[in-house]
Design a protein around this motif. Structure first.
Motif, mmCIF file in Angstrom:
data_model
loop_
_atom_site.group_PDB
_atom_site.id
_atom_site.type_symbol
_atom_site.label_atom_id
_atom_site.label_comp_id
_atom_site.label_asym_id
_atom_site.label_seq_id
_atom_site.Cartn_x
_atom_site.Cartn_y
_atom_site.Cartn_z
ATOM 1 N N ASN A 1 -40.535 -0.304 -53.995
ATOM 2 C CA ASN A 1 -40.348 1.365 -54.501
ATOM 3 C C ASN A 1 -40.730 0.954 -56.358
ATOM 4 O O ASN A 1 -41.272 2.056 -56.718
ATOM 5 C CB ASN A 1 -38.947 1.702 -54.606
ATOM 6 C CG ASN A 1 -38.489 1.872 -53.046
ATOM 7 O OD1 ASN A 1 -39.413 2.248 -52.497
ATOM 8 N ND2 ASN A 1 -37.177 1.979 -52.691
ATOM 9 N N GLU A 2 -40.526 -0.042 -56.935
ATOM 10 C CA GLU A 2 -40.877 -0.374 -58.144
ATOM 11 C C GLU A 2 -42.298 -0.293 -58.390
ATOM 12 O O GLU A 2 -42.993 0.143 -59.396
ATOM 13 C CB GLU A 2 -40.240 -1.373 -58.725
ATOM 14 C CG GLU A 2 -38.636 -1.582 -58.878
ATOM 15 C CD GLU A 2 -38.178 -2.776 -59.408
ATOM 16 O OE1 GLU A 2 -38.706 -3.808 -59.385
ATOM 17 O OE2 GLU A 2 -36.811 -2.637 -59.663
ATOM 18 N N GLN A 3 -43.060 -1.149 -57.641
ATOM 19 C CA GLN A 3 -44.447 -1.214 -57.831
ATOM 20 C C GLN A 3 -45.105 0.245 -57.447
ATOM 21 O O GLN A 3 -46.456 0.401 -57.866
ATOM 22 C CB GLN A 3 -45.080 -2.422 -56.760
ATOM 23 C CG GLN A 3 -44.487 -3.444 -57.390
ATOM 24 C CD GLN A 3 -44.780 -4.094 -58.588
ATOM 25 O OE1 GLN A 3 -45.886 -3.729 -59.153
ATOM 26 N NE2 GLN A 3 -43.472 -4.289 -59.494
ATOM 27 N N LEU A 4 -44.715 0.949 -56.465
ATOM 28 C CA LEU A 4 -45.405 2.275 -55.986
ATOM 29 C C LEU A 4 -44.383 3.481 -56.340
ATOM 30 O O LEU A 4 -43.466 3.969 -55.423
ATOM 31 C CB LEU A 4 -45.613 1.997 -54.500
ATOM 32 C CG LEU A 4 -46.507 0.767 -53.880
ATOM 33 C CD1 LEU A 4 -46.485 0.764 -52.451
ATOM 34 C CD2 LEU A 4 -47.889 0.906 -54.489
ATOM 35 N N PRO A 5 -44.406 3.907 -57.353
ATOM 36 C CA PRO A 5 -43.657 4.967 -57.886
ATOM 37 C C PRO A 5 -43.957 5.933 -56.820
ATOM 38 O O PRO A 5 -45.025 6.216 -56.322
ATOM 39 C CB PRO A 5 -44.185 5.240 -59.334
ATOM 40 C CG PRO A 5 -44.586 3.975 -59.710
ATOM 41 C CD PRO A 5 -45.529 3.514 -58.635
ATOM 42 N N GLY A 6 -42.801 6.957 -56.447
ATOM 43 C CA GLY A 6 -42.932 7.976 -55.673
ATOM 44 C C GLY A 6 -42.861 7.875 -54.023
ATOM 45 O O GLY A 6 -43.252 8.651 -53.339
ATOM 46 N N THR A 7 -42.491 6.612 -53.791
ATOM 47 C CA THR A 7 -42.434 6.155 -52.435
ATOM 48 C C THR A 7 -41.066 5.838 -52.213
ATOM 49 O O THR A 7 -40.274 5.701 -53.033
ATOM 50 C CB THR A 7 -43.053 4.353 -52.083
ATOM 51 O OG1 THR A 7 -42.511 3.673 -52.863
ATOM 52 C CG2 THR A 7 -44.733 4.845 -52.430
ATOM 53 N N GLU A 8 -40.448 5.873 -50.930
ATOM 54 C CA GLU A 8 -39.247 5.536 -50.554
ATOM 55 C C GLU A 8 -39.287 4.596 -49.282
ATOM 56 O O GLU A 8 -39.941 4.808 -48.362
ATOM 57 C CB GLU A 8 -38.718 6.633 -50.039
ATOM 58 C CG GLU A 8 -37.131 6.396 -49.439
ATOM 59 C CD GLU A 8 -36.548 7.802 -48.833
ATOM 60 O OE1 GLU A 8 -35.371 7.772 -48.336
ATOM 61 O OE2 GLU A 8 -37.431 8.969 -48.787
ATOM 62 N N THR A 9 -38.734 3.368 -49.666
ATOM 63 C CA THR A 9 -38.665 2.126 -48.460
ATOM 64 C C THR A 9 -37.524 2.212 -47.632
ATOM 65 O O THR A 9 -36.130 2.488 -48.370
ATOM 66 C CB THR A 9 -38.853 0.892 -49.160
ATOM 67 O OG1 THR A 9 -40.111 0.883 -50.125
ATOM 68 C CG2 THR A 9 -39.133 -0.194 -48.164
ATOM 69 N N VAL A 10 -37.564 2.256 -46.565
ATOM 70 C CA VAL A 10 -36.467 2.399 -45.541
ATOM 71 C C VAL A 10 -36.462 1.191 -44.529
ATOM 72 O O VAL A 10 -37.856 1.033 -44.024
ATOM 73 C CB VAL A 10 -36.111 3.725 -44.952
ATOM 74 C CG1 VAL A 10 -36.080 4.841 -45.936
ATOM 75 C CG2 VAL A 10 -37.476 4.266 -44.159
ATOM 76 N N THR A 11 -35.419 0.990 -43.708
ATOM 77 C CA THR A 11 -35.549 0.112 -42.638
ATOM 78 C C THR A 11 -36.188 0.870 -41.441
ATOM 79 O O THR A 11 -36.085 2.138 -41.411
ATOM 80 C CB THR A 11 -34.171 -0.687 -42.241
ATOM 81 O OG1 THR A 11 -33.376 0.754 -41.898
ATOM 82 C CG2 THR A 11 -33.617 -1.094 -43.539
ATOM 83 N N ARG A 12 -36.539 0.004 -40.433
ATOM 84 C CA ARG A 12 -36.910 0.788 -39.183
ATOM 85 C C ARG A 12 -35.773 1.474 -38.419
ATOM 86 O O ARG A 12 -36.169 2.869 -38.111
ATOM 87 C CB ARG A 12 -37.255 -0.397 -38.194
ATOM 88 C CG ARG A 12 -37.762 0.300 -36.836
ATOM 89 C CD ARG A 12 -38.229 -0.945 -35.805
ATOM 90 N NE ARG A 12 -38.756 -0.523 -34.824
ATOM 91 C CZ ARG A 12 -38.186 -0.392 -33.756
ATOM 92 N NH1 ARG A 12 -36.670 -0.728 -33.461
ATOM 93 N NH2 ARG A 12 -38.708 0.149 -32.410
ATOM 94 N N ALA A 13 -34.567 1.232 -38.615
ATOM 95 C CA ALA A 13 -33.428 1.887 -38.119
ATOM 96 C C ALA A 13 -33.311 3.348 -38.857
ATOM 97 O O ALA A 13 -32.991 4.222 -38.223
ATOM 98 C CB ALA A 13 -32.052 1.187 -38.184
ATOM 99 N N ALA A 14 -33.294 3.273 -40.304
ATOM 100 C CA ALA A 14 -33.222 4.516 -40.969
ATOM 101 C C ALA A 14 -34.164 5.471 -40.799
ATOM 102 O O ALA A 14 -34.286 6.688 -40.720
ATOM 103 C CB ALA A 14 -33.010 4.028 -42.366
#
Length: 126
Positions: free
Chosen positions: A66-79
């Motif tokens: 998330n810090e390296q790619l502003p504007g992205t959202e990283t979530v788990t597979r379950a989420a």
């Protein structure tokens, strides 16, 4: 596909995927772009847009990504699966139905037993 001029041919099926009744299809990314961004302007002027990239591995740090790619959202597979429209609601309905089916035999036999014990024979008074 309904509402689209794109025609797809079913080439196979996947097994053991946790998507219940949610429609899903595996297609080349160019086919997906034709479907997902069919409306004029829906690509927001981006060249070759995507809306998700899946990473697999053990040392993935969502905060770092998330810090390296502003504007992205990283979530788990379950989420991500829970975020599929209607998935959470359908899963809840299925679990509730399953719970009812599992508890029904116990509750019905308890009621039957209680009502059977409450019956008393009618005496003739003699």
């Amino acid at each position: 596909m309904d509402g689209s001029p794109v025609t797809l041919t079913i080439a196979g099926f996947v097994e053991d995927q946790p998507y219940n009744h949610v429609t899903s299809v595996f297609v080349p990314i160019e086919t997906w772009r034709k479907l997902a961004f069919a409306s004029p302007g829906s690509d927001k002027g981006l060249k070759n847009p995507v809306n998700a990239i899946m990473l697999q591995g053990k040392a993935i740090d969502p905060k770092f990504i998330n810090e390296q790619l502003p504007g992205t959202e990283t979530v788990t597979r379950a989420a991500a699966v829970q975020g599929i429209p209607g998935y959470k609601e359908e899963s809840g309905t299925i679990l509730m139905s399953l719970g009812f089916c599992l508890s029904f035999p116990h509750s019905s036999s308890a009621c039957f037993s209680t009502f059977s014990r409450c019956k008393s024979p009618i005496s003739s008074g003699s």
